[in-house]
Design an enzyme around this catalytic site. Structure first.
Site, PDB file in Angstrom:
ATOM      1  N   THR A 226       0.878  -1.130   0.110  1.00  0.00           N
ATOM      2  CA  THR A 226       0.234   0.156   0.181  1.00  0.00           C
ATOM      3  C   THR A 226       0.932   1.389  -0.060  1.00  0.00           C
ATOM      4  OG1 THR A 226      -0.283   0.046   2.385  1.00  0.00           O
ATOM      5  CG2 THR A 226      -1.913  -1.011   1.089  1.00  0.00           C
ATOM      6  N   HIS A 227       2.112   1.190   0.295  1.00  0.00           N
ATOM      7  CA  HIS A 227       3.009   2.427   0.348  1.00  0.00           C
ATOM      8  C   HIS A 227       3.735   2.630  -0.738  1.00  0.00           C
ATOM      9  CE1 HIS A 227       5.915   5.315   1.870  1.00  0.00           C
ATOM     10  NE2 HIS A 227       5.388   5.157   3.095  1.00  0.00           N
ATOM     11  N   PRO A 228       3.756   4.040  -1.177  1.00  0.00           N
ATOM     12  CA  PRO A 228       4.561   4.349  -2.405  1.00  0.00           C
ATOM     13  C   PRO A 228       5.654   3.665  -2.431  1.00  0.00           C
ATOM     14  CG  PRO A 228       3.172   6.136  -1.820  1.00  0.00           C
ATOM     15  CD  PRO A 228       3.052   5.162  -0.761  1.00  0.00           C
ATOM     16  N   ARG A 229       6.380   3.159  -3.538  1.00  0.00           N
ATOM     17  CA  ARG A 229       7.671   2.744  -3.517  1.00  0.00           C
ATOM     18  C   ARG A 229       7.974   2.604  -5.148  1.00  0.00           C
ATOM     19  NH1 ARG A 229       5.625   0.186  -6.761  1.00  0.00           N
ATOM     20  NH2 ARG A 229       4.606  -2.203  -6.633  1.00  0.00           N
TER      21      ARG A 229
END
Length: 334
Positions: free
Chosen positions: A80-83
């Site tokens: 779910t985290h931008p990466r």
């Protein structure tokens, strides 16, 4: 004594063996202390915090890059985290006796060493940025891993081989001030509400469109604050996830109160908060003073009051001995 801190964000938060292998890699370097590990299943991301003598910290970071490159395949990553990379971002923070310019020099030396060893592509950011537009992590990470390699045509890496991207992605590295990663919990699962709050609080704000169709930028309440809204399946809650990039401008208390105010306007409540990684003891004294104006507190008293006021133990037990920088760094060990 010079003390340097490194807080790499690794794109793996589910495989305990990989998380521990990278931790062991950091621990193995003499003169470095691994202070904290914070993994998130939904984010599929682990934040390591380690500190020590500068040369030792840079060697630990180098070994960490090699181990992450060996163990993680970015092409298979979901979270779910931008990466956009295996070592998604790797900041270096001067804690004691070392200037920002010295830290910038260390980051360049590490990048050259990585070029020789594995030749991964990377960007410099914050104080290490080679151009003003590259200061901001969100700008460099726009489009995430899925935008590669097309992004390199308009935003070429500062170091490394842009063709060597598929397994590793691209990393972001640089010298920066102490940053606090801090999430505020809402009593809703509606991620759109969290996103609205984030846009009203973060410095970059939001774009608004007038009836005429003209777009205008509306800046948020707090300087030196980045924020986004998301839903965390682990906790069945929407959160507003913040990075506080200069706590002299806005700290945990400021963000908590601003989020409360915006949440109330949208008909939801703040139920607590979550400190990801570490924070200095000064942040706990600020919160304690807000909850009991005019009183003075010992460190232990301030911690107790801040945990209660900010709801830092809502999602999981809060151990100050594992979350407060001053309680973790023993200069005799580094």
């Amino acid at each position: 004594m010079q003390i340097l801190e490194c807080v790499p964000n690794i794109s793996e938060g589910r495989d305990a063996n990989i998380i521990e292998a990278i931790a062991q890699c950091i621990r193995s370097v003499k003169g470095v202390k691994l202070l904290h590990i914070d993994s998130g299943l939904a984010a599929n991301r682990t934040v390591y915090t380690f500190a020590g003598r500068p040369e030792a910290v840079m060697e630990a970071a180098f070994q960490m890059y090699l181990k992450a490159y060996e163990l993680i395949d970015m092409s298979k990553h979901l979270g779910t985290h931008p990466r956009q990379g295996v070592v998604d971002v790797c900041p270096f923070i001067p804690l004691q006796g070392i200037t920002m310019n010295e830290v910038i020099d260390y980051t360049v030396r590490l990048a050259l060493k990585l070029e020789e060893a594995i030749n991964i592509p990377g960007y410099y950011y914050e104080y290490s940025a080679v151009h003003p537009v590259r200061v901001n992590l969100a700008f460099l990470r726009k489009g995430q891993y899925e935008s590669l390699p097309a992004k390199f045509d308009t935003l070429p890496p500062d170091f490394g081989d842009p063709q060597n991207w598929e397994r590793f992605g691209v990393t972001v590295m640089g010298a920066r001030r102490l940053l606090i990663a801090y999430n505020v919990n809402l009593n809703t699962k509606d991620v759109s509400i969290a996103k609205k709050i984030a846009s009203n609080v973060r410095e970059s704000g939001k774009w608004e469109i007038a009836e005429s169709g003209e777009r205008s930028k509306v800046f948020g309440k707090l300087k030196s604050v980045k924020g986004l809204g998301w839903y965390i399946e682990d906790f069945q809650k929407a959160q507003v996830s913040y990075n506080l990039t200069d706590i002299t401008e806005a700290g945990m208390l400021d963000v908590f109160l601003a989020t409360q105010e915006e949440a109330e306007k949208l008909g939801v409540e703040v139920t607590g908060s979550e400190l990801v990684g570490l924070a200095p003891i000064s942040e706990f004294h600020k919160a304690a003073q807000r909850s009991h104006s005019g009183q003075t507190f010992t460190d232990d008293e301030a911690i107790t009051e801040a945990i209660k006021f900010l709801g830092l133990d809502e999602l999981k037990p809060f151990d100050p001995n594992q979350k407060i920088i001053e309680r973790l760094i023993d200069t005799e060990e580094v």
